[in-house]
Design a protein around this motif. Sequence first.
Motif, PDB file in Angstrom:
ATOM      1  N   GLY A 206      -4.952  -5.660   2.676  1.00 24.27           N
ATOM      2  CA  GLY A 206      -5.155  -4.722   1.598  1.00 24.27           C
ATOM      3  C   GLY A 206      -4.476  -4.764   0.385  1.00 24.27           C
ATOM      4  O   GLY A 206      -5.169  -4.545  -0.539  1.00 24.27           O
ATOM      5  N   HIS A 208      -3.820  -5.287  -2.957  1.00 27.82           N
ATOM      6  CA  HIS A 208      -4.764  -5.882  -3.773  1.00 27.82           C
ATOM      7  C   HIS A 208      -3.834  -6.156  -5.176  1.00 27.82           C
ATOM      8  O   HIS A 208      -4.016  -5.911  -6.393  1.00 27.82           O
ATOM      9  N   ASN A 212      -3.069  -3.874  -8.402  1.00 27.96           N
ATOM     10  CA  ASN A 212      -1.926  -3.556  -8.111  1.00 27.96           C
ATOM     11  C   ASN A 212      -1.157  -4.403  -9.009  1.00 27.96           C
ATOM     12  O   ASN A 212      -0.748  -5.514  -8.601  1.00 27.96           O
ATOM     13  N   LEU A 213      -0.323  -3.841 -10.147  1.00 27.25           N
ATOM     14  CA  LEU A 213       0.062  -4.671 -11.143  1.00 27.25           C
ATOM     15  C   LEU A 213       1.592  -4.666 -11.100  1.00 27.25           C
ATOM     16  O   LEU A 213       2.107  -4.702 -12.217  1.00 27.25           O
ATOM     17  N   ASP A 235      -9.738  -7.805   3.059  1.00 25.48           N
ATOM     18  CA  ASP A 235     -10.076  -6.307   2.641  1.00 25.48           C
ATOM     19  C   ASP A 235     -11.489  -6.252   2.406  1.00 25.48           C
ATOM     20  O   ASP A 235     -11.933  -7.009   2.431  1.00 25.48           O
ATOM     21  N   ARG A 237     -13.252  -4.999   0.343  1.00 26.69           N
ATOM     22  CA  ARG A 237     -13.701  -5.167  -0.802  1.00 26.69           C
ATOM     23  C   ARG A 237     -13.372  -6.478  -1.341  1.00 26.69           C
ATOM     24  O   ARG A 237     -12.189  -6.923  -1.088  1.00 26.69           O
ATOM     25  N   GLY A 254     -10.519   0.160   8.356  1.00 23.79           N
ATOM     26  CA  GLY A 254      -9.885   0.958   9.343  1.00 23.79           C
ATOM     27  C   GLY A 254      -9.647   0.137  10.803  1.00 23.79           C
ATOM     28  O   GLY A 254      -9.083   0.535  11.771  1.00 23.79           O
ATOM     29  N   ASP A 256      -7.789  -2.895  10.939  1.00 24.68           N
ATOM     30  CA  ASP A 256      -7.131  -3.895  10.769  1.00 24.68           C
ATOM     31  C   ASP A 256      -6.024  -4.043  12.013  1.00 24.68           C
ATOM     32  O   ASP A 256      -5.643  -5.188  12.359  1.00 24.68           O
ATOM     33  N   ASN A 605     -13.098   4.647  -0.416  1.00 20.56           N
ATOM     34  CA  ASN A 605     -12.268   3.540  -0.818  1.00 20.56           C
ATOM     35  C   ASN A 605     -11.634   3.875  -2.011  1.00 20.56           C
ATOM     36  O   ASN A 605     -12.278   4.249  -2.958  1.00 20.56           O
ATOM     37  N   MET A 609      -6.126   0.186 -10.978  1.00 18.58           N
ATOM     38  CA  MET A 609      -6.825  -0.436 -12.154  1.00 18.58           C
ATOM     39  C   MET A 609      -5.832  -1.110 -12.887  1.00 18.58           C
ATOM     40  O   MET A 609      -4.512  -0.123 -13.126  1.00 18.58           O
ATOM     41  N   HIS A 612      -3.513   1.362 -15.742  1.00 14.99           N
ATOM     42  CA  HIS A 612      -3.029   2.621 -15.581  1.00 14.99           C
ATOM     43  C   HIS A 612      -2.344   2.758 -14.349  1.00 14.99           C
ATOM     44  O   HIS A 612      -2.595   2.056 -13.497  1.00 14.99           O
ATOM     45  N   PHE A 614      -1.660   5.534 -11.791  1.00 18.21           N
ATOM     46  CA  PHE A 614      -2.094   6.742 -11.223  1.00 18.21           C
ATOM     47  C   PHE A 614      -2.685   7.385 -12.493  1.00 18.21           C
ATOM     48  O   PHE A 614      -3.547   7.065 -13.173  1.00 18.21           O
ATOM     49  N   ARG A 718      -7.155   7.196   3.894  1.00 13.46           N
ATOM     50  CA  ARG A 718      -8.519   6.534   3.882  1.00 13.46           C
ATOM     51  C   ARG A 718      -9.465   6.661   4.646  1.00 13.46           C
ATOM     52  O   ARG A 718     -10.421   6.085   4.852  1.00 13.46           O
TER      53      ARG A 718
HETATM   54  N1  LIG Z   1      -1.890  -1.313 -12.248  1.00 13.64           N
HETATM   55  C1  LIG Z   1      -1.246  -0.523 -11.268  1.00 13.64           C
HETATM   56  N2  LIG Z   1      -0.515  -1.175 -10.683  1.00 13.64           N
HETATM   57  C2  LIG Z   1       0.096  -0.482  -9.510  1.00 13.64           C
HETATM   58  C3  LIG Z   1       0.242   0.825  -9.418  1.00 13.64           C
HETATM   59  C4  LIG Z   1      -0.705   1.657 -10.372  1.00 13.64           C
HETATM   60  O1  LIG Z   1      -0.700   2.850 -10.229  1.00 13.64           O
HETATM   61  N3  LIG Z   1      -1.396   1.051 -11.184  1.00 13.64           N
HETATM   62  N4  LIG Z   1       0.789   1.778  -8.351  1.00 13.64           N
HETATM   63  C5  LIG Z   1       1.925   1.189  -7.469  1.00 13.64           C
HETATM   64  C6  LIG Z   1       2.204   1.510  -6.327  1.00 13.64           C
HETATM   65  S1  LIG Z   1       3.268   3.184  -6.408  1.00 13.64           S
HETATM   66  C7  LIG Z   1       1.758   1.286  -5.253  1.00 13.64           C
HETATM   67  S2  LIG Z   1       2.302   1.984  -3.802  1.00 13.64           S
HETATM   68  C8  LIG Z   1       0.949  -0.004  -5.011  1.00 13.64           C
HETATM   69  C9  LIG Z   1      -0.329   0.259  -4.230  1.00 13.64           C
HETATM   70  O2  LIG Z   1      -0.865  -1.129  -4.118  1.00 13.64           O
HETATM   71  P1  LIG Z   1      -1.162  -2.093  -2.449  1.00 13.64           P
HETATM   72  O3  LIG Z   1      -0.186  -1.643  -1.588  1.00 13.64           O
HETATM   73  O4  LIG Z   1      -1.902  -3.089  -3.179  1.00 13.64           O
HETATM   74  O5  LIG Z   1      -2.345  -0.642  -2.418  1.00 13.64           O
HETATM   75  P2  LIG Z   1      -3.230  -0.456  -0.861  1.00 13.64           P
HETATM   76  O6  LIG Z   1      -3.711   0.730  -0.847  1.00 13.64           O
HETATM   77  O7  LIG Z   1      -2.565  -1.128   0.254  1.00 13.64           O
HETATM   78  O8  LIG Z   1      -4.453  -1.582  -1.094  1.00 13.64           O
HETATM   79  C10 LIG Z   1      -5.694  -1.145  -1.750  1.00 13.64           C
HETATM   80  C11 LIG Z   1      -6.614  -2.301  -1.132  1.00 13.64           C
HETATM   81  O9  LIG Z   1      -6.799  -2.075   0.286  1.00 13.64           O
HETATM   82  C12 LIG Z   1      -8.194  -2.282   0.518  1.00 13.64           C
HETATM   83  N5  LIG Z   1      -8.671  -1.592   1.612  1.00 13.64           N
HETATM   84  C13 LIG Z   1      -9.227  -0.367   1.558  1.00 13.64           C
HETATM   85  N6  LIG Z   1      -9.211  -0.006   3.081  1.00 13.64           N
HETATM   86  C14 LIG Z   1      -9.093  -0.983   3.849  1.00 13.64           C
HETATM   87  C15 LIG Z   1      -8.910  -1.345   5.213  1.00 13.64           C
HETATM   88  O10 LIG Z   1      -9.282  -0.509   5.919  1.00 13.64           O
HETATM   89  N7  LIG Z   1      -8.485  -2.512   5.599  1.00 13.64           N
HETATM   90  C16 LIG Z   1      -7.898  -3.660   4.579  1.00 13.64           C
HETATM   91  N8  LIG Z   1      -7.303  -4.674   5.144  1.00 13.64           N
HETATM   92  N9  LIG Z   1      -7.995  -3.150   3.209  1.00 13.64           N
HETATM   93  C17 LIG Z   1      -8.305  -2.058   2.813  1.00 13.64           C
HETATM   94  C18 LIG Z   1      -9.014  -1.927  -0.852  1.00 13.64           C
HETATM   95  O11 LIG Z   1     -10.305  -2.179  -1.108  1.00 13.64           O
HETATM   96  C19 LIG Z   1      -7.995  -2.277  -2.109  1.00 13.64           C
HETATM   97  O12 LIG Z   1      -8.384  -3.449  -2.330  1.00 13.64           O
HETATM   98  O13 LIG Z   1       0.501  -0.334  -6.511  1.00 13.64           O
HETATM   99  C20 LIG Z   1       1.312  -0.697  -7.272  1.00 13.64           C
HETATM  100  N10 LIG Z   1       1.104  -1.127  -8.547  1.00 13.64           N
END
Ligand SMILES: Nc1nc2c(c(=O)[nH]1)N[C@H]1C(S)=C(S)[C@@H](COP(=O)(O)OP(=O)(O)OC[C@H]3O[C@@H](n4cnc5c(=O)[nH]c(N)nc54)[C@H](O)[C@@H]3O)O[C@H]1N2
Length: 729
Positions: A206, A208, A212-213, A235, A237, A254, A256, A605, A609, A612, A614, A718
């Motif tokens: 998951g 990304h 997720n920057l 993923d 996607r 769902g 995994d 899903n 990006m 931004h 949130f 999700r």
């Molecule tokens: N630019 C940017 N970066 C951020 C943030 C932001 O707001 N903007 N927020 C930050 C914060 S607080 C957080 S918590 C993190 C979150 O970032 P991550 O922890 O990377 O987020 P996830 O929701 O785990 O992952 C999203 C990915 O899960 C995939 N996915 C969806 N459903 C499933 C599934 O059933 N199985 C699997 N294996 N994959 C699935 C989606 O397609 C997507 O690519 O990002 C952080 N980074």
Amino acid sequence: MKRREFIKVSSLLGAGAAASPALLLGGCAAKPLPGTGTVSTTPTICDMCFWKCAGNVYKEDGEIWKITGNPDDLHSGGRLCTRGTGGPGAYLDRDRLKRPLMRVTIDGKQTFRETSWDVALDFIADKMKSIAATAGPERMLMLNHGAGSSHFRHLLRAYGSDSHAEPAFAQCRGPRDVGFRLTFGASASSPERTDMANARCIVLIGSHIGENLHNGQVQTLAEALNNDVTLITVDPRFSVPAGKSKYWLPIKPGTDMALLLAWMNVLITEDMYDKDYVERYTVGFDQLARHVRDYTPEWVYLETGIKPDVIRQTAREMAQAAPATVVHPGRHAVWYGDDTQRSRAIAMLNALLGSWNRKGGFYVPEKVSLPNYPLPDYPKPKARTADAYPGKWPFAGQGVTNGVIEASVGDDAYFKGWLVYGTNLPQTVPGIAQQLEAAANSLELVAVVETMPSEMTGYADVILPECTFLERYDDLRNSGERHPSLALRMPAFEPKYDSKPGWWIAKQLGKRLGLEAYFPWNDYAEKLDWQLKQVGSSLEEMQKIGVKNFPRKTPLYFRDGERVRFRTPSRKIELYSKQLADKGFEPMPVYTPPDPVPEGFYRLNYGRMPAHTFGKTVNNPLLFQLSPENQVWVNPLVANEWSLKNGDYVRLGGTNGVVSNKVRVRVTERIGPDSVFMAHGFGHKSKRLRLAAGVGADDTELMGNVKVDPIMGGTGLRASFVTFVRERA
Ligand SMILES: Nc1nc2c(c(=O)[nH]1)N[C@H]1C(S)=C(S)[C@@H](COP(=O)(O)OP(=O)(O)OC[C@H]3O[C@@H](n4cnc5c(=O)[nH]c(N)nc54)[C@H](O)[C@@H]3O)O[C@H]1N2
Ligand SMILES: Nc1nc2c(c(=O)[nH]1)N[C@H]1C(S)=C(S)[C@@H](COP(=O)(O)OP(=O)(O)OC[C@H]3O[C@@H](n4cnc5c(=O)[nH]c(N)nc54)[C@H](O)[C@@H]3O)O[C@H]1N2
Ligand code: SF4
Ligand SMILES: [Mo]
């Protein structure tokens, strides 16, 4: 009449028509050549997200020019991300809250009216005194997110309340941290303690990273890729990291857990796990071996759609590189409601690979031992947050946002007052709008500390305008990391308008509550200077350097064969969890298939990006220009079926009957035909956010099938479904 009706922030102070980003950047006159005026720099810690990169603010002729990374900051690699460089937009945003606002009723209609700080603070302090006298101080709740929260947590603890909750737990990483703690006796930490730069194999489930920057993390993944790491991305996607992977496993959403169990099955049946590590450090291996026996790659293929030979091959890659294999714990872990168990399966897989606290796997974080400023002890609170929802979610370990909000509804509700800091709950917790309204109606006090007229401010009695991170001191950054360091945030500018720093607001409330002894400083600088002097630095030094790195005192990894006592009841890594069994939960993670997709619907899903964070940056004029709207990703087959073309606008409908704002269609093979995808944070309703209001769709309001994790209360986001809503032109 309702005691408190939701005030659409639109009706405030007469919102103007939508303005262009350039217009909203008032006061930033263009100069022929940037950097030719008088330039000065001030250190800061970026607050555009929660990763806390250290930077330098460049001022030219007294006006903001730019923010760059602090080259000495190992946490950020000396660089800021896109959002971080957009920091000036937060300061310049003309829609910022400017003066305290109070809810008033005029001609039978509620609205907000500007008021003075004294009136606003007296009002809050009086209500807090009355809550303490009639119900007890612990009935005053704090809901918060972000670095500035510490000032208000301090205030509430001095007042006698430890009741608090933040969405970073039950709407984000709670299940991951609980799952890891149940297994290893320690969490995956923030920033994550993954040793990706040294890894030879990285598994992203998951996560990304790239969209997720989280800055430092993106850089270590890039470094690993430069070193030819084997990247395996799971993923549904085709995410940014999927495109850089040796193996992309487009799993059925769902499922995994089944894959994780099959991987463990292969490691054990093919004898590829780290026997020495498992024998030395774990309990419950025999139960695990029996438990995963039936999760064969052939069976799991039917659930996940991942071919048996791919499951075997990827398990072998992980084993070959182990212990330099990181199965990434993820961060936003609230997915399908069985998330603590899925996170535990990830932890257990890492244990079989022997990667926990080994080079290329996970490291042991360390922070600077920074003494607290000498202050009186806090009074012992009479209750814990969890007393608001007795018997629920036994392993939560901290406040559960959805739980405390429920416990705030009705005249006999547990909580009587709220202090909300830096969280926009209507967009953050699905299905909460009605409860927020009900809670706001029964609570004696709703005070919101904000920089922007967010949706949350519409529920307040009093809105306190905080100045932005560029105009204030906050606490020193001191996170558990690879390299211990301290970083300083200090004001680069005087607070604009009549906004004030959080520390000042907290102190003023403290004074009115008779808690002066807890706020002995006239300026927060005094407190920081005292702390810095205890560790051989000073505020003066930090104002010059911004970041100070300290040597580590403990090893980064376990030494070979070292005896380790884990912080679990058995003092070992718990593959079998007696703790869970004792409370009636499965001691081993069990796979349950996700709810099937209803006819005519698609899985919703969502993710991030790059431009931004949130919803909190959408109105930022600089970042809005980069990414002005979110899009809904639609598979070509689905687009065809609904006669949707790339660039069309559609509305989405949830199973809860909610119809979204218009959102632009992006037709792409990168999403499967069972799902649609969008970035979270758009579709703002507060009209005072003149750029963001009404732009794009809000994923939160469409979520009609939230699955609460029975172990720790996380809201699985999700499992919801949407369809397209046809509109006549
Ligand atoms: N630019 C940017 N970066 C951020 C943030 C932001 O707001 N903007 N927020 C930050 C914060 S607080 C957080 S918590 C993190 C979150 O970032 P991550 O922890 O990377 O987020 P996830 O929701 O785990 O992952 C999203 C990915 O899960 C995939 N996915 C969806 N459903 C499933 C599934 O059933 N199985 C699997 N294996 N994959 C699935 C989606 O397609 C997507 O690519 O990002 C952080 N980074
Ligand atoms: N549907 C859905 N829900 C989600 C997620 C999702 O992907 N989809 N992601 C979840 C995750 S991972 C997380 S971490 C949470 C995040 O949830 P929140 O922390 O609620 O995040 P935001 O919605 O950005 O709200 C932050 C608020 O803080 C305000 N703010 C910004 N800077 C300051 C400041 O300096 N001082 C003060 N006082 N206020 C400030 C902003 O204006 C904004 O209104 O959301 C969770 N909820
Ligand atoms: S990751 Fe980006 S937005 Fe977040 S603190 Fe670092 S520079 Fe700022
Ligand atoms: Mo998060």
